[in-house]
Structures are given as C-alpha cells and as structure tokens.
Write a protein that holds these residues in place. Structure first.
Motif, PDB file in Angstrom:
ATOM      1  N   VAL A  52       0.838  -1.192   0.000  1.00  0.00           N
ATOM      2  CA  VAL A  52       0.000   0.000   0.000  1.00  0.00           C
ATOM      3  C   VAL A  52       0.876   1.247   0.000  1.00  0.00           C
ATOM      4  CG1 VAL A  52      -1.922  -1.122   1.197  1.00  0.00           C
ATOM      5  CG2 VAL A  52      -0.143   0.056   2.513  1.00  0.00           C
ATOM      6  N   GLN A  53       0.262   2.361  -0.314  1.00  0.00           N
ATOM      7  CA  GLN A  53       0.981   3.635  -0.288  1.00  0.00           C
ATOM      8  C   GLN A  53       0.897   4.264   1.099  1.00  0.00           C
ATOM      9  OE1 GLN A  53      -0.670   6.015  -3.488  1.00  0.00           O
ATOM     10  NE2 GLN A  53       0.952   5.328  -4.879  1.00  0.00           N
ATOM     11  N   ALA A  54       1.880   5.066   1.397  1.00  0.00           N
ATOM     12  CA  ALA A  54       1.891   5.778   2.674  1.00  0.00           C
ATOM     13  C   ALA A  54       0.630   6.624   2.816  1.00  0.00           C
ATOM     14  CB  ALA A  54       3.136   6.652   2.778  1.00  0.00           C
ATOM     15  N   GLY A  55       0.116   6.651   4.024  1.00  0.00           N
ATOM     16  CA  GLY A  55      -1.084   7.438   4.305  1.00  0.00           C
ATOM     17  C   GLY A  55      -2.377   6.679   4.162  1.00  0.00           C
ATOM     18  N   THR A  56      -2.307   5.486   3.619  1.00  0.00           N
ATOM     19  CA  THR A  56      -3.515   4.685   3.429  1.00  0.00           C
ATOM     20  C   THR A  56      -3.705   3.726   4.600  1.00  0.00           C
ATOM     21  OG1 THR A  56      -2.349   3.032   2.115  1.00  0.00           O
ATOM     22  CG2 THR A  56      -3.334   4.876   0.937  1.00  0.00           C
ATOM     23  N   SER A  57      -4.739   2.884   4.473  1.00  0.00           N
ATOM     24  CA  SER A  57      -5.102   1.985   5.560  1.00  0.00           C
ATOM     25  C   SER A  57      -5.086   0.527   5.108  1.00  0.00           C
ATOM     26  CB  SER A  57      -6.504   2.321   6.075  1.00  0.00           C
ATOM     27  OG  SER A  57      -6.565   3.646   6.559  1.00  0.00           O
ATOM     28  N   LEU A  58      -4.979  -0.348   6.083  1.00  0.00           N
ATOM     29  CA  LEU A  58      -4.973  -1.783   5.836  1.00  0.00           C
ATOM     30  C   LEU A  58      -5.489  -2.459   7.104  1.00  0.00           C
ATOM     31  CD1 LEU A  58      -3.990  -3.446   3.377  1.00  0.00           C
ATOM     32  CD2 LEU A  58      -1.840  -3.778   4.595  1.00  0.00           C
ATOM     33  N   THR A  59      -6.225  -3.548   6.937  1.00  0.00           N
ATOM     34  CA  THR A  59      -6.712  -4.304   8.087  1.00  0.00           C
ATOM     35  C   THR A  59      -6.208  -5.735   8.016  1.00  0.00           C
ATOM     36  OG1 THR A  59      -8.735  -2.973   8.222  1.00  0.00           O
ATOM     37  CG2 THR A  59      -8.734  -5.089   9.351  1.00  0.00           C
ATOM     38  N   LEU A  60      -5.566  -6.168   9.080  1.00  0.00           N
ATOM     39  CA  LEU A  60      -5.110  -7.549   9.203  1.00  0.00           C
ATOM     40  C   LEU A  60      -6.096  -8.340  10.044  1.00  0.00           C
ATOM     41  CD1 LEU A  60      -1.294  -7.024   9.945  1.00  0.00           C
ATOM     42  CD2 LEU A  60      -2.457  -7.151   7.737  1.00  0.00           C
ATOM     43  N   SER A  61      -6.249  -9.608   9.700  1.00  0.00           N
ATOM     44  CA  SER A  61      -7.097 -10.517  10.471  1.00  0.00           C
ATOM     45  C   SER A  61      -6.303 -11.759  10.813  1.00  0.00           C
ATOM     46  CB  SER A  61      -8.333 -10.921   9.666  1.00  0.00           C
ATOM     47  OG  SER A  61      -9.106  -9.811   9.298  1.00  0.00           O
ATOM     48  N   CYS A  62      -6.649 -12.347  11.940  1.00  0.00           N
ATOM     49  CA  CYS A  62      -6.000 -13.590  12.359  1.00  0.00           C
ATOM     50  C   CYS A  62      -7.047 -14.455  13.024  1.00  0.00           C
ATOM     51  CB  CYS A  62      -4.853 -13.306  13.314  1.00  0.00           C
ATOM     52  SG  CYS A  62      -4.146 -14.781  14.071  1.00  0.00           S
ATOM     53  N   ALA A  63      -7.273 -15.628  12.448  1.00  0.00           N
ATOM     54  CA  ALA A  63      -8.263 -16.560  12.982  1.00  0.00           C
ATOM     55  C   ALA A  63      -7.574 -17.753  13.611  1.00  0.00           C
ATOM     56  CB  ALA A  63      -9.195 -17.015  11.870  1.00  0.00           C
ATOM     57  N   ALA A  64      -7.991 -18.083  14.823  1.00  0.00           N
ATOM     58  CA  ALA A  64      -7.452 -19.238  15.528  1.00  0.00           C
ATOM     59  C   ALA A  64      -8.393 -20.424  15.365  1.00  0.00           C
ATOM     60  CB  ALA A  64      -7.268 -18.911  17.002  1.00  0.00           C
ATOM     61  N   SER A  65      -7.796 -21.589  15.221  1.00  0.00           N
ATOM     62  CA  SER A  65      -8.592 -22.809  15.099  1.00  0.00           C
ATOM     63  C   SER A  65      -7.838 -23.959  15.746  1.00  0.00           C
ATOM     64  CB  SER A  65      -8.881 -23.119  13.626  1.00  0.00           C
ATOM     65  OG  SER A  65      -7.676 -23.354  12.922  1.00  0.00           O
ATOM     66  N   GLY A  66      -8.511 -25.095  15.874  1.00  0.00           N
ATOM     67  CA  GLY A  66      -7.875 -26.259  16.472  1.00  0.00           C
ATOM     68  C   GLY A  66      -8.458 -26.572  17.826  1.00  0.00           C
ATOM     69  N   SER A  67      -7.623 -27.103  18.707  1.00  0.00           N
ATOM     70  CA  SER A  67      -8.066 -27.512  20.051  1.00  0.00           C
ATOM     71  C   SER A  67      -8.026 -26.312  20.991  1.00  0.00           C
ATOM     72  CB  SER A  67      -7.176 -28.628  20.570  1.00  0.00           C
ATOM     73  OG  SER A  67      -7.200 -29.745  19.704  1.00  0.00           O
ATOM     74  N   ILE A  68      -9.026 -25.462  20.863  1.00  0.00           N
ATOM     75  CA  ILE A  68      -9.077 -24.238  21.647  1.00  0.00           C
ATOM     76  C   ILE A  68      -9.934 -24.427  22.883  1.00  0.00           C
ATOM     77  CG2 ILE A  68      -9.791 -21.824  21.668  1.00  0.00           C
ATOM     78  CD1 ILE A  68      -9.286 -21.789  18.644  1.00  0.00           C
ATOM     79  N   PHE A  69      -9.341 -24.142  24.040  1.00  0.00           N
ATOM     80  CA  PHE A  69     -10.116 -24.118  25.281  1.00  0.00           C
ATOM     81  C   PHE A  69     -10.371 -22.667  25.690  1.00  0.00           C
ATOM     82  CE2 PHE A  69     -11.991 -25.393  29.118  1.00  0.00           C
ATOM     83  CZ  PHE A  69     -11.474 -24.646  30.160  1.00  0.00           C
ATOM     84  N   ARG A  70      -9.292 -21.922  25.864  1.00  0.00           N
ATOM     85  CA  ARG A  70      -9.432 -20.516  26.246  1.00  0.00           C
ATOM     86  C   ARG A  70      -8.213 -19.740  25.753  1.00  0.00           C
ATOM     87  NH1 ARG A  70     -12.463 -17.740  30.022  1.00  0.00           N
ATOM     88  NH2 ARG A  70     -11.610 -15.767  30.763  1.00  0.00           N
ATOM     89  N   ILE A  71      -8.463 -18.773  24.894  1.00  0.00           N
ATOM     90  CA  ILE A  71      -7.388 -17.886  24.460  1.00  0.00           C
ATOM     91  C   ILE A  71      -7.450 -16.644  25.327  1.00  0.00           C
ATOM     92  CG2 ILE A  71      -6.454 -16.522  22.580  1.00  0.00           C
ATOM     93  CD1 ILE A  71      -7.504 -18.599  20.650  1.00  0.00           C
ATOM     94  N   ALA A  72      -6.466 -16.486  26.191  1.00  0.00           N
ATOM     95  CA  ALA A  72      -6.480 -15.392  27.151  1.00  0.00           C
ATOM     96  C   ALA A  72      -6.151 -14.052  26.492  1.00  0.00           C
ATOM     97  CB  ALA A  72      -5.493 -15.668  28.279  1.00  0.00           C
ATOM     98  N   ALA A  73      -5.204 -14.080  25.586  1.00  0.00           N
ATOM     99  CA  ALA A  73      -4.790 -12.839  24.936  1.00  0.00           C
ATOM    100  C   ALA A  73      -4.368 -13.137  23.508  1.00  0.00           C
ATOM    101  CB  ALA A  73      -3.641 -12.179  25.685  1.00  0.00           C
ATOM    102  N   MET A  74      -4.557 -12.163  22.655  1.00  0.00           N
ATOM    103  CA  MET A  74      -4.091 -12.261  21.280  1.00  0.00           C
ATOM    104  C   MET A  74      -3.359 -10.972  20.952  1.00  0.00           C
ATOM    105  SD  MET A  74      -7.273 -14.113  19.312  1.00  0.00           S
ATOM    106  CE  MET A  74      -6.249 -14.789  18.002  1.00  0.00           C
ATOM    107  N   GLY A  75      -2.507 -11.038  19.961  1.00  0.00           N
ATOM    108  CA  GLY A  75      -1.769  -9.832  19.644  1.00  0.00           C
ATOM    109  C   GLY A  75      -1.088  -9.895  18.294  1.00  0.00           C
ATOM    110  N   TRP A  76      -0.466  -8.789  17.973  1.00  0.00           N
ATOM    111  CA  TRP A  76       0.295  -8.660  16.741  1.00  0.00           C
ATOM    112  C   TRP A  76       1.706  -8.183  17.050  1.00  0.00           C
ATOM    113  CZ3 TRP A  76      -1.608 -10.235  12.141  1.00  0.00           C
ATOM    114  CH2 TRP A  76      -2.987 -10.413  12.030  1.00  0.00           C
ATOM    115  N   TYR A  77       2.653  -8.808  16.398  1.00  0.00           N
ATOM    116  CA  TYR A  77       4.051  -8.419  16.459  1.00  0.00           C
ATOM    117  C   TYR A  77       4.508  -8.203  15.028  1.00  0.00           C
ATOM    118  CZ  TYR A  77       4.067 -10.016  21.308  1.00  0.00           C
ATOM    119  OH  TYR A  77       3.803 -10.170  22.651  1.00  0.00           O
ATOM    120  N   ARG A  78       5.639  -7.509  14.876  1.00  0.00           N
ATOM    121  CA  ARG A  78       6.165  -7.325  13.528  1.00  0.00           C
ATOM    122  C   ARG A  78       7.687  -7.395  13.541  1.00  0.00           C
ATOM    123  NH1 ARG A  78       4.615  -0.887  12.610  1.00  0.00           N
ATOM    124  NH2 ARG A  78       6.174  -0.008  14.052  1.00  0.00           N
ATOM    125  N   GLN A  79       8.215  -7.764  12.393  1.00  0.00           N
ATOM    126  CA  GLN A  79       9.665  -7.857  12.263  1.00  0.00           C
ATOM    127  C   GLN A  79      10.069  -7.292  10.913  1.00  0.00           C
ATOM    128  OE1 GLN A  79      11.294 -11.787  12.850  1.00  0.00           O
ATOM    129  NE2 GLN A  79      13.313 -10.956  13.303  1.00  0.00           N
TER     130      GLN A  79
END
Length: 120
Positions: free
Chosen positions: A12-39
């Motif tokens: 994308v160009q500077a000044g614009t917007s973008l939305t990231l999504s992350c879906a969890a699946s599998g053997s889920i009991f309780r997800i206490a926290a979720m987050g985003w990191y970058r490198q």
C-alpha cells in the motif's frame, strides 16, 4: 494444538489503511490474549498491539493513534486496523495467541506471518 492464520497483508501507499485478520482454530479451550508483532528486515521482532479476552489493549508507542486492535471472542479472531501507514511500518506481521488448557497449562502460538509493505 492451535493454528493461527493471518490475512490482509499487502503493498500500500503511505497514508492509506490496511486491516489484518488472524483466525485461531484447532483444540481451543481458552485464548487469554491475542496480539500482533512485527519484524522488519535486520531488526528484532517487536510488539505492535495486544488485547485480552476482556478487551484490554496495549499498543506500542509507535502506532498509538494510528492502529487499533480488536477481537471477536466467539470467532477466536483478532484484527489490526492500521491507518495513516508509514514506510517504517513495513514488516512481516505475526499473530500471537496465549492459550490456556483445562488443566491451566499455558502455550504461546504464532501465525506464519503476513507481509505489509508501505511505499512512500
């Protein structure tokens, strides 16, 4: 095991917007926290934003006022709305989930990463 699948990255160009999504699946009991990191190339992975199950959020100073993190507990999905993007936001963005099983054991899971490139 919990699997995390990210989507929404791109070029994308500077000044614009973008939305990231992350879906969890599998053997889920309780997800206490979720987050985003970058490198970015040649740099260490850094925290971008986290959100607890009760929607308490934490954002890095570099993204405050521009990025918003939210989650849908029913869908085990976390979102990162990124506005006013800057070239220095260019990085691989990784989703993270902190999971607790019925016995109280804690596990940390990572997605495969999605590339965000911001051109000037």
């Amino acid at each position: 095991q919990v699997q995390l699948v990210e989507s929404g990255g791109g070029l994308v160009q500077a000044g614009t917007s973008l939305t990231l999504s992350c879906a969890a699946s599998g053997s889920i009991f309780r997800i206490a926290a979720m987050g985003w990191y970058r490198q970015a190339p040649g740099k260490q992975r850094e925290l971008v934003a986290t959100i607890t199950r009760g929607s308490i959020t934490l954002l890095a100073d570099s993204v405050k006022g521009r990025f918003t993190i939210s989650r849908d507990n029913a869908k085990n999905t976390v979102y990162l709305q990124m506005n006013s993007l800057k070239p220095e936001d260019t990085a691989v963005y990784y989703c993270n989930a902190f999971h607790m099983d019925p016995r109280g054991s804690e596990s940390n899971y990572w997605g495969q990463g999605t590339q965000v490139t911001v051109s000037s």
